[in-house]
Every structure is written in structure tokens, then in C-alpha cells.
Scaffold this active site. Structure first.
Site, mmCIF file in Angstrom:
data_model
loop_
_atom_site.group_PDB
_atom_site.id
_atom_site.type_symbol
_atom_site.label_atom_id
_atom_site.label_comp_id
_atom_site.label_asym_id
_atom_site.label_seq_id
_atom_site.Cartn_x
_atom_site.Cartn_y
_atom_site.Cartn_z
ATOM 1 N N HIS A 77 -2.864 11.438 17.931
ATOM 2 C CA HIS A 77 -2.874 10.883 16.337
ATOM 3 C C HIS A 77 -3.869 10.729 16.928
ATOM 4 O O HIS A 77 -4.169 9.373 17.421
ATOM 5 C CB HIS A 77 -2.382 10.612 15.344
ATOM 6 C CG HIS A 77 -1.153 11.912 14.489
ATOM 7 N ND1 HIS A 77 -0.763 11.246 13.380
ATOM 8 C CD2 HIS A 77 -1.076 12.669 15.001
ATOM 9 C CE1 HIS A 77 0.707 11.967 13.560
ATOM 10 N NE2 HIS A 77 0.011 13.308 13.983
ATOM 11 N N TYR A 206 -0.466 6.177 4.078
ATOM 12 C CA TYR A 206 -0.773 5.115 3.156
ATOM 13 C C TYR A 206 -0.946 4.856 2.073
ATOM 14 O O TYR A 206 -2.162 4.880 2.110
ATOM 15 C CB TYR A 206 -0.945 3.680 4.105
ATOM 16 C CG TYR A 206 -0.391 3.505 6.048
ATOM 17 C CD1 TYR A 206 0.520 2.473 5.568
ATOM 18 C CD2 TYR A 206 -0.682 4.314 7.159
ATOM 19 C CE1 TYR A 206 2.160 2.715 7.614
ATOM 20 C CE2 TYR A 206 -0.222 4.638 8.599
ATOM 21 C CZ TYR A 206 1.031 3.296 8.076
ATOM 22 O OH TYR A 206 1.517 3.222 9.873
ATOM 23 N N PRO A 298 7.733 -2.720 8.575
ATOM 24 C CA PRO A 298 7.416 -1.677 9.499
ATOM 25 C C PRO A 298 6.237 -1.318 8.725
ATOM 26 O O PRO A 298 5.894 0.117 9.861
ATOM 27 C CB PRO A 298 8.380 -0.330 9.246
ATOM 28 C CG PRO A 298 8.779 -1.319 7.827
ATOM 29 C CD PRO A 298 8.832 -2.310 7.356
ATOM 30 N N LYS A 302 4.470 -1.853 14.681
ATOM 31 C CA LYS A 302 4.560 -2.760 15.683
ATOM 32 C C LYS A 302 6.105 -2.951 16.232
ATOM 33 O O LYS A 302 5.691 -3.026 17.295
ATOM 34 C CB LYS A 302 3.588 -4.212 15.194
ATOM 35 C CG LYS A 302 2.610 -3.594 14.628
ATOM 36 C CD LYS A 302 1.444 -3.147 16.007
ATOM 37 C CE LYS A 302 0.770 -2.895 15.904
ATOM 38 N NZ LYS A 302 -0.003 -1.412 16.400
ATOM 39 N N TYR A 393 -3.849 -1.319 15.342
ATOM 40 C CA TYR A 393 -2.851 -0.065 15.094
ATOM 41 C C TYR A 393 -2.542 0.206 16.253
ATOM 42 O O TYR A 393 -1.448 0.478 16.687
ATOM 43 C CB TYR A 393 -4.157 1.066 13.800
ATOM 44 C CG TYR A 393 -2.602 1.929 12.656
ATOM 45 C CD1 TYR A 393 -2.273 1.610 12.004
ATOM 46 C CD2 TYR A 393 -2.773 2.805 14.035
ATOM 47 C CE1 TYR A 393 -0.826 2.182 11.862
ATOM 48 C CE2 TYR A 393 -1.248 3.562 13.495
ATOM 49 C CZ TYR A 393 -0.808 3.560 12.135
ATOM 50 O OH TYR A 393 0.005 4.481 11.998
#
Length: 398
Positions: A77, A206, A298, A302, A393
Site C-alpha cells: 500500500h 480511518y 491498534p 504498530k 506510519y
């Protein structure tokens, strides 16, 4: 009852991904190890966990010789999507950092490591009961005892790696005055549903919504993982599949909800959220790695990645010791690992605080909600802010 005695170089407690990855890396470096696990292989594989891998984790899996299926079936991604006020905002991870993440479920990582472990000839003991660790001081002679099949066993080792999770025996065996526990418990949980349905979007979404956070994640092109923020008082049995899908649709923009393919759940569970760090991570010849030493909410993806970097540091230190008779890498393990852990904890805390709806008595309230809105608005307007998010990220360097 007589006791069967064994000998190895490194005793690894826990056959989750961190213990199996460490065992595989050590085996490929010529370092003998034994892995002990209190549960069965089927139980270990049945745990539904993370699915987003940083480049550091991908590289370590390649080093361990278990990356073939990941590269064949995993989904690279280049971006991630944040939804705010009904609008989708894409963060271009690759353009901002030159890196990407790999979507490949933790269950599949564990399966690959189990298969490699079986082929390596290294010993793995499942369903080990009454596991206890002994004599791990720096000048001690570490031992691990357990029972299996009605037989007592004792394993002598040079070092013990505690990869046995948050509730494991290793951290619990450390005297309270020798360890500091830092913890924050969040006032909500995630209700997660796994289904054999195509993902609603090519990248993760998200969602910040007045009804609560939501996440559209995935495991493959045909398997999806979705979450909605829920109360800690909720029970899984109170949420039918139909109720879950209806609530998820309420939190998604209409254009996304219209594309959502629903289906029966393969697994459904509620996970509480916490931030947790134990300090230090080294006690003589005992080392904590993964969830035994830290937990992250979550939101920032990580958990598995931090476990992998812990394992990377510990593996490097053990190789240095056995090849060069130096303790320098092992002496530095805790400090090096904790430096990366705290940065990841900060990012996960920030993402959690930014995207969730908190109770009125919690962090937000009306003022806090406006701060979330201002932070999100700034994030979508500022390339510098997006770069900070992207760098964290995709994973900070080891």
C-alpha cells in the site's frame, strides 16, 4: 517423577510471531534455540491480530527466509485514507517518504514462521504447562522448567527471551522493585469483524465520526477486517452481524457505504485499548520482547511491527555475542528498543486521541472535540503535518 534435562543456547518463551521470528533468525545464524508455548498450534493460529507491516518487519521476515508467500499474496500500500466530516483525505505515504507498507495478516505471518520452524529441525514445545524461569541473573545459569504429557522437563540455556505476551510468565517473574510499568487505559474498545468479503476500498480508511471511530481494513483481496469503536460495557453476543454492518455504514460516507459488501462474520471480538511500556526490557540474562514489554493501541498499526524491531535488536545482540564474544549489543538492547518503542507509543497515542470520540468526562468534551477538528483540518492542509504522519506510519528507522 523424574525430570528430563535439555540444553540449548537461547530459550524462547512464547510461540507467537515474535518468538518464532527470533527463533528462525537465530537458527539461520547457527544459534541453537528452543521455543516453549503453553497453547496449542491451532490456538496460536486462531488469534486474529494485525495486518499492516512496516518495511522493517518485511525486511526481517526476508532475513528469516519466510517472505516468499508474503510477497506473492501480500498487498503493498502506497497510501492511507483518513475520513473526517464525511470527506476522504488520502495521505500519500510513498510520495512523502519513499516507503510503503505491506498488508499481510499476522495469522499468515505466524503460519509462515511455523512452517519454517518445522523445516528447520529446531525444537518447539507446544502445550507446555507450569512454565517457570529460574536463575537469569547476569552471573547465573538460566533454567526453564515445565511439564508436558505427565513428564517434568528442565531446560538449561545461556539466555532467556520472554516473547510470551502481556500476560506471560516472564515479565511476571521479575521482582516489582526492578521494573517500572507505564500504562494508560482508554475508555472504549474496538469491536472487530472478519469476513470473506472484498475490501470496500483499495487502501485502509480511518474514520473520525460523531458516533465514534471506525476502520476499514483488509487481509487480502477477498478478506476484510472492519472495526467500530464501542463501549467497554458492550458484549460481542449483543452485536449481531446485521447490527455491526448497519453501524459501520452509519459512520462511513454515503459513497463508501454504498460500495460496502457485507457477509457473515468469520470472527467477531471486542478488544480494549491500552498503551503500556515496561522499563527496562533486560534483566541479567532475561530479555523481554514484543507484548511482554509493551502494548500499543491498534490505531497506529504498530504492535507486530514493534515486536519485530525488538526481535531485530535482540537477534543482532545475540549474534554479536556468539560470534564475537561481546555483550555490547545485549547490553544496549533495552535502551535501543525502548527508544523506538516510545516513539511508536507516542504516534499510536496521538492517532488514538485524534480519531476517537471520548466520553464527556474524558480527554475531549466540547473543547477537546474542537481541538480534534482543528488538528485534522491542519493535517489535511499541511504537507509537513502529513509527512510527520507518513514517516511514523511507514515506520521509523531501527
Amino acid at each position: 517423577m523424574s525430570t528430563v534435562t535439555h540444553r540449548t543456547q537461547v530459550a524462547i518463551i512464547g510461540a507467537g510471531p515474535s518468538g518464532l521470528l527470533l527463533g528462525q533468525l537465530l537458527a539461520r545464524s547457527g544459534i541453537d534455540n528452543v521455543v516453549l508455548e503453553q497453547r496449542s498450534p491451532d490456538y496460536v493460529l486462531g488469534r486474529i491480530r494485525a495486518g499492516v507491516l512496516e518495511q522493517t518487519a518485511v525486511d526481517l521476515l526476508a532475513e528469516a527466509g519466510v517472505s516468499r508467500r508474503m510477497h506473492a499474496e501480500g498487498l503493498p500500500h502506497d497510501g492511507v485514507v483518513l475520513c473526517f466530516d464525511g470527506q476522504l483525505h488520502r495521505i500519500d505515504l510513498h510520495a512523502l517518504t519513499g516507503k510503503r507498507v505491506m498488508v499481510y495478516g499476522q495469522t499468515e505471518v505466524t503460519r509462515d514462521l511455523m512452517d519454517a520452524r518445522g523445516a528447520s529441525g529446531q525444537t518447539t514445545v507446544y502445550e507446555a504447562a507450569d512454565v517457570a524461569i529460574h536463575d537469569w541473573s547476569l552471573d547465573g545459569a538460566p533454567r526453564v522448567t515445565w511439564t508436558a504429557g505427565g513428564q517434568s522437563h528442565e531446560l538449561h540455556a545461556d539466555f532467556i527471551a520472554g516473547c510470551d505476551g502481556f500476560h506471560g510468565v516472564c515479565r511476571a517473574s521479575v521482582p516489582q522493585d526492578a521494573i517500572t510499568l507505564n500504562e494508560k487505559v482508554y475508555p472504549f474498545g474496538w469491536l472487530g469483524l472478519l469476513s470473506d468479503t472484498p475490501p470496500v476500498h483499495e487502501e485502509l480508511i480511518y474514520v473520525h465520526h460523531e458516533r465514534g471511530f471506525a476502520l476499514c481494513s483488509q487481509r487480502s483481496r477477498t478478506r476484510s477486517r472492519y472495526y467500530v469503536q464501542c463501549s467497554l460495557q458492550d458484549k460481542v453476543e449483543d452485536w449481531s452481524d446485521e447490527a455491526f454492518w448497519a453501524e459501520l455504514k452509519r459512520r462511513l460516507p454515503a459513497s463508501v457505504a454504498a460500495d460496502l459488501v457485507t457477509g457473515p462474520s468469520l470472527e467477531k471480538s471486542i478488544a480494549p485499548l491500552r498503551s503500556f511500556v515496561a522499563e527496562p526490557l533486560r534483566f541479567g540474562r532475561l530479555f523481554l520482547a514484543g507484548d511482554a514489554g509493551h502494548i500499543v493501541p491498534p490505531t497506529g498499526a504498530k504492535g507486530l511491527n514493534l515486536a519485530a524491531s525488538d526481535v531485530g535488536y535482540l537477534w543482532q545482540g545475540l549474534v554479536e555475542h556468539y560470534r564475537g564474544a561481546s555483550m555490547a549489543g545485549l547490553d544496549a538492547y533495552s535502551q535501543r528498543a525502548l527508544a523506538r518503542i516510545w516513539k511508536a507509543e507516542r504516534f499510536s497515542w496521538w492517532m488514538t486521541s485524534l480519531m476517537h470520540r471520548f466520553p464527556e468526562t474524558g480527554v475531549t468534551g466540547p473543547f477537546g472535540e474542537r481541538m480534534q477538528q482543528a488538528e485534522l483540518a491542519y493535517l489535511f492542509e499541511s504537507k509537513a503535518a502529513q509527512t510527520v504522519l507518513a514517516e511514523n506510519y511507514v515506520g521509523l528507522p531501527m
